[in-house]
Motif scaffolding. Structure first.
Motif, PDB file in Angstrom:
ATOM      1  N   GLU A  25       0.827  -1.199   0.000  1.00  0.00           N
ATOM      2  CA  GLU A  25       0.000   0.000   0.000  1.00  0.00           C
ATOM      3  C   GLU A  25       0.872   1.265   0.000  1.00  0.00           C
ATOM      4  OE1 GLU A  25       1.079  -1.069   4.126  1.00  0.00           O
ATOM      5  OE2 GLU A  25       0.200  -2.193   2.450  1.00  0.00           O
ATOM      6  N   LEU A  26       0.217   2.410  -0.127  1.00  0.00           N
ATOM      7  CA  LEU A  26       0.922   3.686  -0.087  1.00  0.00           C
ATOM      8  C   LEU A  26       1.416   3.998   1.321  1.00  0.00           C
ATOM      9  CD1 LEU A  26      -1.377   6.008  -2.243  1.00  0.00           C
ATOM     10  CD2 LEU A  26       0.656   4.743  -2.976  1.00  0.00           C
ATOM     11  N   SER A  27       2.499   4.750   1.395  1.00  0.00           N
ATOM     12  CA  SER A  27       2.970   5.304   2.661  1.00  0.00           C
ATOM     13  C   SER A  27       2.166   6.572   2.965  1.00  0.00           C
ATOM     14  CB  SER A  27       4.451   5.651   2.560  1.00  0.00           C
ATOM     15  OG  SER A  27       4.636   6.688   1.601  1.00  0.00           O
ATOM     16  N   LYS A  28       2.359   7.132   4.147  1.00  0.00           N
ATOM     17  CA  LYS A  28       1.664   8.389   4.469  1.00  0.00           C
ATOM     18  C   LYS A  28       2.123   9.503   3.537  1.00  0.00           C
ATOM     19  CE  LYS A  28       4.703   9.993   8.281  1.00  0.00           C
ATOM     20  NZ  LYS A  28       5.759   8.987   8.111  1.00  0.00           N
ATOM     21  N   GLU A  29       3.405   9.468   3.144  1.00  0.00           N
ATOM     22  CA  GLU A  29       3.895  10.449   2.181  1.00  0.00           C
ATOM     23  C   GLU A  29       3.233  10.246   0.820  1.00  0.00           C
ATOM     24  OE1 GLU A  29       6.981   9.853   5.314  1.00  0.00           O
ATOM     25  OE2 GLU A  29       5.884   8.495   3.981  1.00  0.00           O
ATOM     26  N   GLY A  30       3.012   8.992   0.472  1.00  0.00           N
ATOM     27  CA  GLY A  30       2.345   8.698  -0.786  1.00  0.00           C
ATOM     28  C   GLY A  30       0.917   9.204  -0.820  1.00  0.00           C
ATOM     29  N   ILE A  31       0.234   9.115   0.291  1.00  0.00           N
ATOM     30  CA  ILE A  31      -1.126   9.659   0.374  1.00  0.00           C
ATOM     31  C   ILE A  31      -1.096  11.171   0.190  1.00  0.00           C
ATOM     32  CG2 ILE A  31      -3.106  10.008   1.912  1.00  0.00           C
ATOM     33  CD1 ILE A  31      -2.443   7.225   3.098  1.00  0.00           C
ATOM     34  N   MET A  32      -0.122  11.833   0.815  1.00  0.00           N
ATOM     35  CA  MET A  32       0.017  13.283   0.656  1.00  0.00           C
ATOM     36  C   MET A  32       0.307  13.645  -0.798  1.00  0.00           C
ATOM     37  SD  MET A  32       2.280  14.150   4.067  1.00  0.00           S
ATOM     38  CE  MET A  32       2.540  15.858   3.556  1.00  0.00           C
ATOM     39  N   GLN A  33       1.203  12.902  -1.433  1.00  0.00           N
ATOM     40  CA  GLN A  33       1.505  13.147  -2.848  1.00  0.00           C
ATOM     41  C   GLN A  33       0.244  13.008  -3.701  1.00  0.00           C
ATOM     42  OE1 GLN A  33       4.396  10.046  -3.349  1.00  0.00           O
ATOM     43  NE2 GLN A  33       6.156  11.418  -3.121  1.00  0.00           N
ATOM     44  N   SER A  34      -0.520  11.961  -3.441  1.00  0.00           N
ATOM     45  CA  SER A  34      -1.733  11.703  -4.219  1.00  0.00           C
ATOM     46  C   SER A  34      -2.754  12.815  -4.046  1.00  0.00           C
ATOM     47  CB  SER A  34      -2.354  10.363  -3.797  1.00  0.00           C
ATOM     48  OG  SER A  34      -1.476   9.291  -4.045  1.00  0.00           O
ATOM     49  N   GLU A  35      -2.868  13.319  -2.841  1.00  0.00           N
ATOM     50  CA  GLU A  35      -3.824  14.397  -2.583  1.00  0.00           C
ATOM     51  C   GLU A  35      -3.412  15.686  -3.301  1.00  0.00           C
ATOM     52  OE1 GLU A  35      -5.488  12.898   1.767  1.00  0.00           O
ATOM     53  OE2 GLU A  35      -3.867  14.368   1.671  1.00  0.00           O
ATOM     54  N   LEU A  36      -2.119  15.981  -3.298  1.00  0.00           N
ATOM     55  CA  LEU A  36      -1.642  17.164  -4.010  1.00  0.00           C
ATOM     56  C   LEU A  36      -1.871  17.020  -5.515  1.00  0.00           C
ATOM     57  CD1 LEU A  36       1.682  17.707  -2.048  1.00  0.00           C
ATOM     58  CD2 LEU A  36      -0.258  19.289  -2.085  1.00  0.00           C
ATOM     59  N   LEU A  37      -1.610  15.840  -6.027  1.00  0.00           N
ATOM     60  CA  LEU A  37      -1.866  15.557  -7.442  1.00  0.00           C
ATOM     61  C   LEU A  37      -3.350  15.684  -7.756  1.00  0.00           C
ATOM     62  CD1 LEU A  37      -1.135  14.349 -10.271  1.00  0.00           C
ATOM     63  CD2 LEU A  37      -1.528  12.100  -9.228  1.00  0.00           C
ATOM     64  N   ALA A  38      -4.183  15.082  -6.929  1.00  0.00           N
ATOM     65  CA  ALA A  38      -5.629  15.077  -7.170  1.00  0.00           C
ATOM     66  C   ALA A  38      -6.197  16.489  -7.163  1.00  0.00           C
ATOM     67  CB  ALA A  38      -6.326  14.217  -6.115  1.00  0.00           C
ATOM     68  N   GLU A  39      -5.699  17.319  -6.252  1.00  0.00           N
ATOM     69  CA  GLU A  39      -6.134  18.719  -6.225  1.00  0.00           C
ATOM     70  C   GLU A  39      -5.751  19.429  -7.525  1.00  0.00           C
ATOM     71  OE1 GLU A  39      -4.445  20.460  -2.756  1.00  0.00           O
ATOM     72  OE2 GLU A  39      -5.815  19.429  -1.375  1.00  0.00           O
ATOM     73  N   ARG A  40      -4.562  19.151  -8.001  1.00  0.00           N
ATOM     74  CA  ARG A  40      -4.111  19.767  -9.258  1.00  0.00           C
ATOM     75  C   ARG A  40      -4.984  19.324 -10.432  1.00  0.00           C
ATOM     76  NH1 ARG A  40       1.859  18.899 -12.060  1.00  0.00           N
ATOM     77  NH2 ARG A  40       1.538  20.384 -13.769  1.00  0.00           N
ATOM     78  N   LEU A  41      -5.339  18.053 -10.451  1.00  0.00           N
ATOM     79  CA  LEU A  41      -6.117  17.516 -11.569  1.00  0.00           C
ATOM     80  C   LEU A  41      -7.568  17.992 -11.564  1.00  0.00           C
ATOM     81  CD1 LEU A  41      -4.777  13.843 -11.757  1.00  0.00           C
ATOM     82  CD2 LEU A  41      -4.251  15.754 -13.291  1.00  0.00           C
TER      83      LEU A  41
END
Length: 225
Positions: A25-41
């Motif tokens: 699964e994703l790490s906590k940093e990976g979740i943060m990265q995904s959220e930043l990406l998702a906001e951008r998209l």
């Protein structure tokens, strides 16, 4: 309706282990990265999100869906493609980087210095990965045309994305490692598929500007866990 489809081809977010290609699964940093990406998209009017069926890619895709009003597709295996998986690392799977560089030193020399598209011991070579990636992308394009989706996201893996790009750009697979020294987690590679001409162009590679200002989320800080 646009005369082309935009594909945001994305490397998954950071996983919870740095061992070679383990399905975690994703790490906590990976979740943060995904959220930043998702906001951008959110600015991109994404209509569908596809991913490989590996956990880290699925979780990245689901976070994008959550932020882009696609909650009904969360956990839907219809949008998961095994052909989008990372390169099969064969005997290297589950090993630490330090051990890989010692035990398989001759393989890495031939791959990086001699630019040969060697099969990973017990795994795949670049050409094989490119062929299956193209197969998956073709299916996704067909569905996009059928349903009038102009903007879609596809979450895959760094090695697989390099193999696919080498194919699109007409490069030998042995030279694919010249495409971005470090492909960042959640980086965007933007492709355009012109519907009538059936031509694919590469508009940008390894765009991770959504991580700017978040230094600790970059790959250089990814340590053994």
């Amino acid at each position: 309706m646009s005369d082309y489809i935009t594909i945001y081809l994305i490397r998954h977010a950071r996983q919870s282990s740095s061992l070679c290609n383990v399905n975690v699964e994703l790490s906590k940093e990976g979740i943060m990265q995904s959220e930043l990406l998702a906001e951008r998209l959110q600015k991109c009017n994404i209509k569908k999100v596809y991913s490989s069926d590996l956990i880290r890619a699925v979780e990245t895709a689901d976070i994008i869906r959550k932020y882009n009003n696609l909650e009904n597709d969360i956990d839907d295996t219809a949008f998961q493609y095994a052909d989008l998986e990372e390169t099969d690392f064969g005997e290297l799977t589950g090993l630490e980087d330090e051990l890989l560089r010692v035990k398989y030193a001759d393989y890495y020399k031939a791959r990086y210095e001699d630019r040969l598209d060697l099969r990973i011991p017990g795994g795949e070579n670049g050409e094989e990965v490119c062929i299956r990636m193209q197969r998956a992308i073709n299916k996704i394009i067909d569905e996009a045309i059928e349903n009038n989706y102009d903007d879609i996201a596809v979450v895959s893996h760094g090695g697989a994305i390099r193999c696919f790009l080498a194919g699109v750009l007409g490069m030998s697979q042995g030279k694919r490692f010249l495409i971005s020294k470090n492909m960042e987690n959640t980086a965007i590679t933007e492709l355009r598929v012109y519907k009538n001409e059936k031509i694919m162009t590469v508009e940008r590679i390894n765009d991770y500007s959504h991580l700017y200002g978040h230094e600790k989320l970059l790959r250089k800080f990814f340590k053994n866990i």
